[in-house]
Design an enzyme around this catalytic site. Structure first.
Site, PDB file in Angstrom:
ATOM      1  N   TYR A 137       5.908  -5.067 -12.462  1.00 44.56           N
ATOM      2  CA  TYR A 137       5.222  -6.417 -12.622  1.00 44.56           C
ATOM      3  C   TYR A 137       5.496  -6.457 -14.304  1.00 44.56           C
ATOM      4  O   TYR A 137       5.160  -7.974 -14.529  1.00 44.56           O
ATOM      5  CB  TYR A 137       3.700  -6.461 -12.507  1.00 44.56           C
ATOM      6  CG  TYR A 137       3.302  -6.106 -10.929  1.00 44.56           C
ATOM      7  CD1 TYR A 137       4.692  -6.728  -9.947  1.00 44.56           C
ATOM      8  CD2 TYR A 137       2.286  -5.251 -11.030  1.00 44.56           C
ATOM      9  CE1 TYR A 137       3.567  -6.030  -8.616  1.00 44.56           C
ATOM     10  CE2 TYR A 137       1.829  -5.689  -9.442  1.00 44.56           C
ATOM     11  CZ  TYR A 137       2.626  -5.896  -8.175  1.00 44.56           C
ATOM     12  OH  TYR A 137       1.931  -6.139  -6.912  1.00 44.56           O
ATOM     13  N   LYS A 188      10.678   4.501  -3.678  1.00 49.99           N
ATOM     14  CA  LYS A 188      11.546   3.910  -2.591  1.00 49.99           C
ATOM     15  C   LYS A 188      12.916   4.453  -3.143  1.00 49.99           C
ATOM     16  O   LYS A 188      13.896   4.010  -3.417  1.00 49.99           O
ATOM     17  CB  LYS A 188      12.076   2.136  -2.308  1.00 49.99           C
ATOM     18  CG  LYS A 188      10.927   2.415  -1.287  1.00 49.99           C
ATOM     19  CD  LYS A 188      11.221   2.735  -0.089  1.00 49.99           C
ATOM     20  CE  LYS A 188      11.884   1.702   0.981  1.00 49.99           C
ATOM     21  NZ  LYS A 188      12.689   1.867   1.497  1.00 49.99           N
ATOM     22  N   ASP A 221       7.455   2.877   2.143  1.00 54.46           N
ATOM     23  CA  ASP A 221       7.351   2.194   3.836  1.00 54.46           C
ATOM     24  C   ASP A 221       6.737   3.358   4.735  1.00 54.46           C
ATOM     25  O   ASP A 221       5.876   2.432   5.974  1.00 54.46           O
ATOM     26  CB  ASP A 221       8.598   1.794   4.304  1.00 54.46           C
ATOM     27  CG  ASP A 221       9.460   2.538   4.409  1.00 54.46           C
ATOM     28  OD1 ASP A 221       9.899   3.052   3.409  1.00 54.46           O
ATOM     29  OD2 ASP A 221      10.689   1.982   5.019  1.00 54.46           O
ATOM     30  N   ASP A 245       0.024  -0.746  -5.267  1.00 56.33           N
ATOM     31  CA  ASP A 245      -0.601  -2.441  -5.581  1.00 56.33           C
ATOM     32  C   ASP A 245      -0.650  -2.507  -3.764  1.00 56.33           C
ATOM     33  O   ASP A 245      -2.164  -2.754  -3.443  1.00 56.33           O
ATOM     34  CB  ASP A 245      -0.270  -3.525  -5.775  1.00 56.33           C
ATOM     35  CG  ASP A 245      -1.257  -4.502  -5.928  1.00 56.33           C
ATOM     36  OD1 ASP A 245      -2.691  -4.175  -5.401  1.00 56.33           O
ATOM     37  OD2 ASP A 245      -0.649  -5.896  -6.328  1.00 56.33           O
ATOM     38  N   ASP A 249      -4.820  -1.641  -1.190  1.00 54.68           N
ATOM     39  CA  ASP A 249      -5.263  -3.070  -0.465  1.00 54.68           C
ATOM     40  C   ASP A 249      -5.128  -2.833   1.263  1.00 54.68           C
ATOM     41  O   ASP A 249      -5.685  -2.865   1.926  1.00 54.68           O
ATOM     42  CB  ASP A 249      -4.729  -4.126  -0.262  1.00 54.68           C
ATOM     43  CG  ASP A 249      -5.245  -4.632  -1.879  1.00 54.68           C
ATOM     44  OD1 ASP A 249      -5.658  -4.390  -2.177  1.00 54.68           O
ATOM     45  OD2 ASP A 249      -5.127  -5.650  -1.572  1.00 54.68           O
TER      46      ASP A 249
END
Length: 351
Positions: A137, A188, A221, A245, A249
């Site tokens: 970000y 990852k 994942d 993030d 959620d």
């Protein structure tokens, strides 16, 4: 010593939910002073920028910052540096609140509101610790360009330094020591160099400073899958900015509604924390009195606990939200019909 909270109601449903949090604050700690300022789209409309220098200085001078939400269709076509969301990113960076705490706790009264089976979700209590001021970000270079063949492309850089990873990992380890003693670090590392570096640094820090904490690793994942399959296996999840993030959620929805989940963003000791609901500005229901204020009220609870040293008041707020839910108080997102203010009334009645 006097204490103060800077209120940044923001856009959409932000002002509605912050209003209810302030009503609760006035019951449990009326000696704490508040002042308000603008952020996001509201600041763009007034000051021409999503975060003014004056607002950032007010935030730095406060003991805690309580934010509603930012964004909406009115500003969707603005240049990137003039979008409401940039105000939030600039606020986080300006306060250097690098550790984002996102609890996912299922209130007993809301077990059946989750989309998961009761036996999967009942008793859920996990904490996601998300790095907040670096990663993809904020990494440079970034941009949208056209190559020599006339093909347009967009790119950004996922970048982490060793100190940035270490400081947020220390927060995760410390929080785990006060909970179940387990941290699952997520990245990852199989396809991303920054992810491989993340795993290396977290592993080394755990070996040096991780006494009393069990450390495990998962690809992002796989973690997303496990959060749906068996979420109660997790105690503390540590993740970088992007994956934290997304996963937070997802975890929020396990509890029945994103309208129930607060967050805290913390820096080094002595700096004000930033507290905000996980939900967005929900412009489709703004101004209609339909928003669930519980996430904002519970964000206040976190501010009382983490920045203001008012654990007794925080305990009262947490208990009152639970008692209101036990008594059947529900906004529309929870299958009920209470308005935003009526839900606030229910929590205050429980107080």
């Amino acid at each position: 010593m006097s204490q103060s909270i800077l209120l940044l109601p923001g856009d959409g449903i932000g002002p509605e939910v912050i209003e209810q949090a302030v009503r609760v604050l006035n019951v449990v700690a009326d000696d704490i002073t508040t002042q308000s300022s603008l952020v996001g789209g509201a600041s763009i409309d007034t000051h021409g920028v999503p975060l003014s220098d004056d607002t950032l200085e007010l935030a730095k001078a406060s003991d805690a910052v309580l934010l509603g939400a930012v964004g909406g269709p009115k500003w969707v076509d603005a240049a990137r540096h003039l979008r409401p969301e940039m105000g939030l990113l600039q606020l986080r960076k300006g306060l250097d609140v690098f550790a984002n705490l996102r609890p996912a706790y299922c209130f007993p009264a809301l077990v059946d509101a989750s989309s998961l089976k009761r036996e999967v979700i009942e008793g859920l209590d996990l904490m996601i610790v998300r790095e907040l001021t670096s990663g993809v970000y904020f990494g440079e270079p970034r941009g949208i360009e056209t190559n020599a063949d006339g093909v347009r492309f967009g790119y950004e850089t996922s970048r982490y330094t060793q100190p940035e990873i270490e400081r947020v990992a220390r927060v995760a380890f410390e929080i785990a020591r006060g909970r179940g003693g387990e941290v699952c670090s997520v990245e990852k590392s199989n396809v991303m160099e920054s992810g491989l570096f993340w795993r290396e640094i977290v592993t080394a820090l755990h070996a040096a400073e991780g006494d009393g904490v069990k450390l495990s690793h998962l690809y992002a994942d796989a973690c997303a899958m496990e959060l749906v399959r068996a979420p109660k296996q997790f105690d503390v999840i540590l993740a970088g900015n992007l994956f934290g993030d997304v996963l937070s959620d997802e975890a929020a929805m396990l509890t029945g509604s994103i309208g129930m989940l607060p967050s805290a963003s913390l820096g080094i000791d002595g700096t004000p924390g930033l507290y905000e609901p996980v939900h967005g500005s929900a412009p489709d229901i703004a101004g209609q009195g339909l928003a669930n204020p519980c996430a904002a009220i519970l964000s206040l609870e976190m501010a009382l606990r983490w920045s203001l040293g008012r654990a007794d008041a925080a305990d009262r707020v947490l208990k009152a939200v639970g008692e209101a839910l036990n008594a059947g108080a529900r906004t529309r997102d929870l299958g009920g019909s209470l308005s935003t203010q009526e839900m606030g009334d229910a929590v205050i009645a429980a107080l």
